[in-house]
Design a protein around this motif. Structure first.
Motif, PDB file in Angstrom:
ATOM      1  N   PHE A  36      -3.556  -1.870   6.413  1.00 10.65           N
ATOM      2  CA  PHE A  36      -2.696  -1.120   7.338  1.00 10.65           C
ATOM      3  C   PHE A  36      -1.389  -1.881   7.577  1.00 10.65           C
ATOM      4  CE2 PHE A  36      -1.024  -0.748  11.628  1.00 10.65           C
ATOM      5  CZ  PHE A  36      -0.621   0.580  11.598  1.00 10.65           C
ATOM      6  N   ALA A  37      -1.497  -3.196   7.771  1.00 10.55           N
ATOM      7  CA  ALA A  37      -0.308  -4.010   8.043  1.00 10.55           C
ATOM      8  C   ALA A  37       0.676  -3.928   6.881  1.00 10.55           C
ATOM      9  CB  ALA A  37      -0.714  -5.453   8.303  1.00 10.55           C
ATOM     10  N   GLU A  38       0.133  -3.900   5.657  1.00  9.91           N
ATOM     11  CA  GLU A  38       1.009  -3.811   4.488  1.00  9.91           C
ATOM     12  C   GLU A  38       1.636  -2.427   4.352  1.00  9.91           C
ATOM     13  OE1 GLU A  38      -1.548  -5.133   1.322  1.00  9.91           O
ATOM     14  OE2 GLU A  38      -1.732  -7.117   2.283  1.00  9.91           O
ATOM     15  N   LEU A  39       0.840  -1.397   4.626  1.00 12.13           N
ATOM     16  CA  LEU A  39       1.339  -0.022   4.454  1.00 12.13           C
ATOM     17  C   LEU A  39       2.311   0.359   5.565  1.00 12.13           C
ATOM     18  CD1 LEU A  39      -2.111   1.561   3.570  1.00 12.13           C
ATOM     19  CD2 LEU A  39      -0.129   1.603   2.033  1.00 12.13           C
ATOM     20  N   GLY A  40       1.938   0.032   6.803  1.00 16.80           N
ATOM     21  CA  GLY A  40       2.740   0.465   7.952  1.00 16.80           C
ATOM     22  C   GLY A  40       2.628   1.973   8.130  1.00 16.80           C
ATOM     23  N   PHE A  41       3.001   2.469   9.301  1.00 16.20           N
ATOM     24  CA  PHE A  41       2.957   3.916   9.524  1.00 16.20           C
ATOM     25  C   PHE A  41       3.965   4.622   8.614  1.00 16.20           C
ATOM     26  CE2 PHE A  41       1.196   2.843  13.818  1.00 16.20           C
ATOM     27  CZ  PHE A  41       0.026   3.577  13.688  1.00 16.20           C
ATOM     28  N   PRO A  42       3.607   5.801   8.121  1.00 15.95           N
ATOM     29  CA  PRO A  42       4.543   6.531   7.259  1.00 15.95           C
ATOM     30  C   PRO A  42       5.787   6.976   8.030  1.00 15.95           C
ATOM     31  CG  PRO A  42       2.591   7.869   7.717  1.00 15.95           C
ATOM     32  CD  PRO A  42       2.329   6.514   8.286  1.00 15.95           C
ATOM     33  N   THR A  43       6.916   7.026   7.341  1.00 13.93           N
ATOM     34  CA  THR A  43       8.160   7.505   7.942  1.00 13.93           C
ATOM     35  C   THR A  43       8.622   8.739   7.182  1.00 13.93           C
ATOM     36  OG1 THR A  43       9.567   6.257   6.441  1.00 13.93           O
ATOM     37  CG2 THR A  43       8.823   5.112   8.439  1.00 13.93           C
ATOM     38  N   ARG A  44       9.748   9.302   7.606  1.00 15.96           N
ATOM     39  CA  ARG A  44      10.270  10.500   6.938  1.00 15.96           C
ATOM     40  C   ARG A  44      10.689  10.213   5.490  1.00 15.96           C
ATOM     41  NH1 ARG A  44      12.126  14.310  10.909  1.00 15.96           N
ATOM     42  NH2 ARG A  44      12.807  15.638   9.212  1.00 15.96           N
ATOM     43  N   LYS A  45      10.841   8.925   5.154  1.00 13.43           N
ATOM     44  CA  LYS A  45      11.189   8.576   3.765  1.00 13.43           C
ATOM     45  C   LYS A  45       9.993   8.793   2.839  1.00 13.43           C
ATOM     46  CE  LYS A  45      14.776   5.112   4.653  1.00 13.43           C
ATOM     47  NZ  LYS A  45      14.590   4.341   5.898  1.00 13.43           N
ATOM     48  N   ILE A 134     -15.447   8.006   0.204  1.00 15.31           N
ATOM     49  CA  ILE A 134     -14.488   9.029  -0.247  1.00 15.31           C
ATOM     50  C   ILE A 134     -13.205   9.027   0.578  1.00 15.31           C
ATOM     51  CG2 ILE A 134     -16.086  10.581  -1.417  1.00 15.31           C
ATOM     52  CD1 ILE A 134     -16.261  12.258   1.140  1.00 15.31           C
ATOM     53  N   ALA A 135     -13.222   8.390   1.743  1.00 11.73           N
ATOM     54  CA  ALA A 135     -11.980   8.277   2.527  1.00 11.73           C
ATOM     55  C   ALA A 135     -11.024   7.386   1.747  1.00 11.73           C
ATOM     56  CB  ALA A 135     -12.278   7.687   3.896  1.00 11.73           C
ATOM     57  N   SER A 136      -9.788   7.818   1.615  1.00 14.43           N
ATOM     58  CA  SER A 136      -8.830   7.064   0.809  1.00 14.43           C
ATOM     59  C   SER A 136      -8.491   5.730   1.460  1.00 14.43           C
ATOM     60  CB  SER A 136      -7.550   7.876   0.633  1.00 14.43           C
ATOM     61  OG  SER A 136      -6.553   7.051   0.076  1.00 14.43           O
ATOM     62  N   LYS A 137      -8.493   4.680   0.626  1.00 16.71           N
ATOM     63  CA  LYS A 137      -8.129   3.355   1.139  1.00 16.71           C
ATOM     64  C   LYS A 137      -6.631   3.114   1.006  1.00 16.71           C
ATOM     65  CE  LYS A 137     -12.647   1.223   0.365  1.00 16.71           C
ATOM     66  NZ  LYS A 137     -13.365   2.488   0.195  1.00 16.71           N
ATOM     67  N   LYS A 138      -5.917   4.105   0.476  1.00 21.10           N
ATOM     68  CA  LYS A 138      -4.483   3.907   0.230  1.00 21.10           C
ATOM     69  C   LYS A 138      -3.618   4.409   1.380  1.00 21.10           C
ATOM     70  CE  LYS A 138      -4.852   4.376  -4.799  1.00 21.10           C
ATOM     71  NZ  LYS A 138      -5.495   5.518  -5.452  1.00 21.10           N
ATOM     72  N   LEU A 139      -4.250   4.919   2.425  1.00 15.65           N
ATOM     73  CA  LEU A 139      -3.478   5.540   3.498  1.00 15.65           C
ATOM     74  C   LEU A 139      -3.501   4.687   4.764  1.00 15.65           C
ATOM     75  CD1 LEU A 139      -4.853   9.168   3.052  1.00 15.65           C
ATOM     76  CD2 LEU A 139      -2.663   8.306   2.230  1.00 15.65           C
ATOM     77  N   ALA A 140      -2.380   4.676   5.460  1.00 19.59           N
ATOM     78  CA  ALA A 140      -2.288   3.866   6.684  1.00 19.59           C
ATOM     79  C   ALA A 140      -3.309   4.320   7.722  1.00 19.59           C
ATOM     80  CB  ALA A 140      -0.875   3.955   7.250  1.00 19.59           C
ATOM     81  N   PHE A 141      -3.389   5.644   7.952  1.00 19.73           N
ATOM     82  CA  PHE A 141      -4.254   6.133   9.038  1.00 19.73           C
ATOM     83  C   PHE A 141      -5.732   5.932   8.748  1.00 19.73           C
ATOM     84  CE2 PHE A 141      -0.393   8.610  10.132  1.00 19.73           C
ATOM     85  CZ  PHE A 141      -0.290   8.246  11.470  1.00 19.73           C
ATOM     86  N   THR A 142      -6.149   6.104   7.490  1.00 18.54           N
ATOM     87  CA  THR A 142      -7.569   5.914   7.178  1.00 18.54           C
ATOM     88  C   THR A 142      -7.928   4.423   7.236  1.00 18.54           C
ATOM     89  OG1 THR A 142      -6.990   6.030   4.839  1.00 18.54           O
ATOM     90  CG2 THR A 142      -7.899   8.015   5.814  1.00 18.54           C
ATOM     91  N   SER A 143      -6.999   3.556   6.813  1.00 19.32           N
ATOM     92  CA  SER A 143      -7.250   2.111   6.913  1.00 19.32           C
ATOM     93  C   SER A 143      -7.352   1.697   8.378  1.00 19.32           C
ATOM     94  CB  SER A 143      -6.126   1.329   6.227  1.00 19.32           C
ATOM     95  OG  SER A 143      -6.072   1.675   4.862  1.00 19.32           O
TER      96      SER A 143
END
Length: 433
Positions: A36-45, A134-143
């Motif tokens: 999560f720390a690496e991904l950070g919350f998603p932005t409009r970008k 099955i929950a994606s590990k690539k997403l900020a919110f699921t992590s």
């Protein structure tokens, strides 16, 4: 990554781990926090969040440890029920399972709260086999959810067991003095030939904000059937980000219906993973919002095997300055011949200030398939309005009738009569019929 919530997330984690009785997930929780720390919350970008700004959510302070005491009355709870005397229900208040409000008649299903399942050595093997697979590990919110999840609903329905009564899962928050942050987690396993219907709803009784980050994993084994209905009619001081993943084996049927009427910002992410042939997947949604509400539906169906079907039907009605988003993806693998994928998104904008961003996407690598998608955005049909008004029906009523008819076909596949009636009532209420 410098918003308030991110900093709190990183600072509160070791205190959170100390609150857990079961520690066998600690290692994966710490690495989830790291992700999560690496991904950070998603932005409009971020392409996936191009139309949905979550800044308002993450620039607030939240309490991570809701206080348990509450004074919700049975009458308040009764108002939330759907005329469902013959249902079962499980009620979580401020994160904790509330036995005195719950009513469970199931004996042969391992019907437990997520927290209890985590504590119970007998379920460790179930967790090893299913949890977070099955929950994606690539997403900020699921992590983030994996790092912090503690409360929620866990059910394993044994082979060939048909659970006759729908189960309504309530998540209530009340008596909190600050904005409150919940990471709810649901795990549903429906074994071969078994059947179950779940209804889920979230309710914030306070003036303070509640942010719920929810992750649900649904496993339907061969010839099993699982329906999950999300009734989203929360207060204007609630935010919900929901990720639901459904993995289906051959001959199974899974449905997720999403009825979005309330909440300030609601983001629904649905992933269906088809893992056998002759699978049916259904996604229906009705969104009716106003003021400055935002509801965003992101769906994805992964057709990995031949002879499968998926069906998406989303209707939206937007008033005032509300904003809708629909992004539906269909992926068809090269071996997934004879796939039939249908996707429809129809929207009505009632005011100048209302808007919808709709983006259907198909990625098809097989040649013998039927895939159709369509989306419409418009105002109400002028001729139909004129026809009704010529028969003496007021403009407001005529409009409401047409909107009711427009939205109504997305609820035709609900098998649960009281739920259907409740949604119809909510529809009428929202349209002021």
């Amino acid at each position: 990554m410098s918003n308030m919530l991110s900093e709190q997330i990183l600072n509160n984690h070791s205190a959170f781990l100390e609150t857990l009785r079961h520690r066998f997930l600690d290692e994966s929780r710490v690495s989830a926090l790291q992700r999560f720390a690496e991904l950070g919350f998603p932005t409009r970008k971020d392409e996936e969040y191009r139309y949905t700004n979550i800044r308002e959510i993450i620039e607030k302070n939240y309490n991570f440890f809701p206080k348990e005491s509450h004074n919700i009355s049975k009458e308040q709870l009764d108002l939330l029920h759907l005329g469902e005397e013959n249902f079962d229900w499980i009620v979580f208040v401020n994160g904790k399972l509330c036995k005195e409000f719950s009513k469970i008649s199931i004996e042969n299903a391992e019907f437990l709260s997520f927290n209890y399942a985590l504590n119970d050595a007998a379920h460790k093997d179930v967790f090893d086999e299913y949890f977070n697979t099955i929950a994606s590990k690539k997403l900020a919110f699921t992590s983030l959810n994996e790092a912090y999840c503690k409360f929620g609903f866990f059910l394993k329905v044994p082979k060939n067991v048909v659970i006759e009564k729908p189960i309504h899962v309530f998540y209530l928050s009340q008596n909190q003095e600050d904005n409150t942050f919940y990471n709810t987690r649901n795990l549903l396993i429906v074994e071969e030939g078994a059947k179950v219907e779940i209804i889920e709803s979230h309710h914030n009784f306070d003036e303070n904000y509640v942010f719920t980050n929810s992750v649900t994993e649904i496993f339907t084994h061969p010839n099993a059937k699982a329906d999950w209905h999300k009734v989203q009619n929360d207060s204007e001081t609630s935010y919900l980000v929901d990720h639901t993943f459904a993995k289906q084996e051959r001959d199974s049927l899974a449905t997720v219906n999403t009825f979005s009427f309330g909440g300030k910002i609601v983001r629904n992410n649905l992933d269906f993973i088809q893992n056998g042939s002759n699978i049916n997947s259904f996604m229906n949604g009705i969104t009716i919002i106003g003021n400055e509400q935002l509801v965003d539906h992101h769906t994805a169906v992964h057709h990995n095997q031949p002879h499968c079907e998926s069906y998406q039907n989303y209707k939206g009605i937007f008033k005032d300055k509300s904003h809708g988003v629909f992004n539906g993806k269909v992926f068809v693998d090269k071996i997934a011949q004879k796939t039939n994928a249908y996707q429809q998104n129809n929207n009505v904008l009632l005011n100048e200030g209302a808007s919808i961003d709709t983006k259907p996407q198909l990625e098809i690598f097989a040649d013998d398939v039927k895939c159709s998608h369509g989306c419409t955005v418009g105002q109400l049909n002028k001729d139909a309005l004129f026809y009704l008004r010529a028969r003496g029906i007021s403009k407001k009523e005529a409009q409401a009738l047409l909107l009711y008819a427009f939205a109504n076909d997305a609820i035709q596949n609900i098998d649960i009569e009281p739920l259907k009636i409740k949604i119809e009532k909510l529809l009428a209420e929202k349209l002021e019929v």
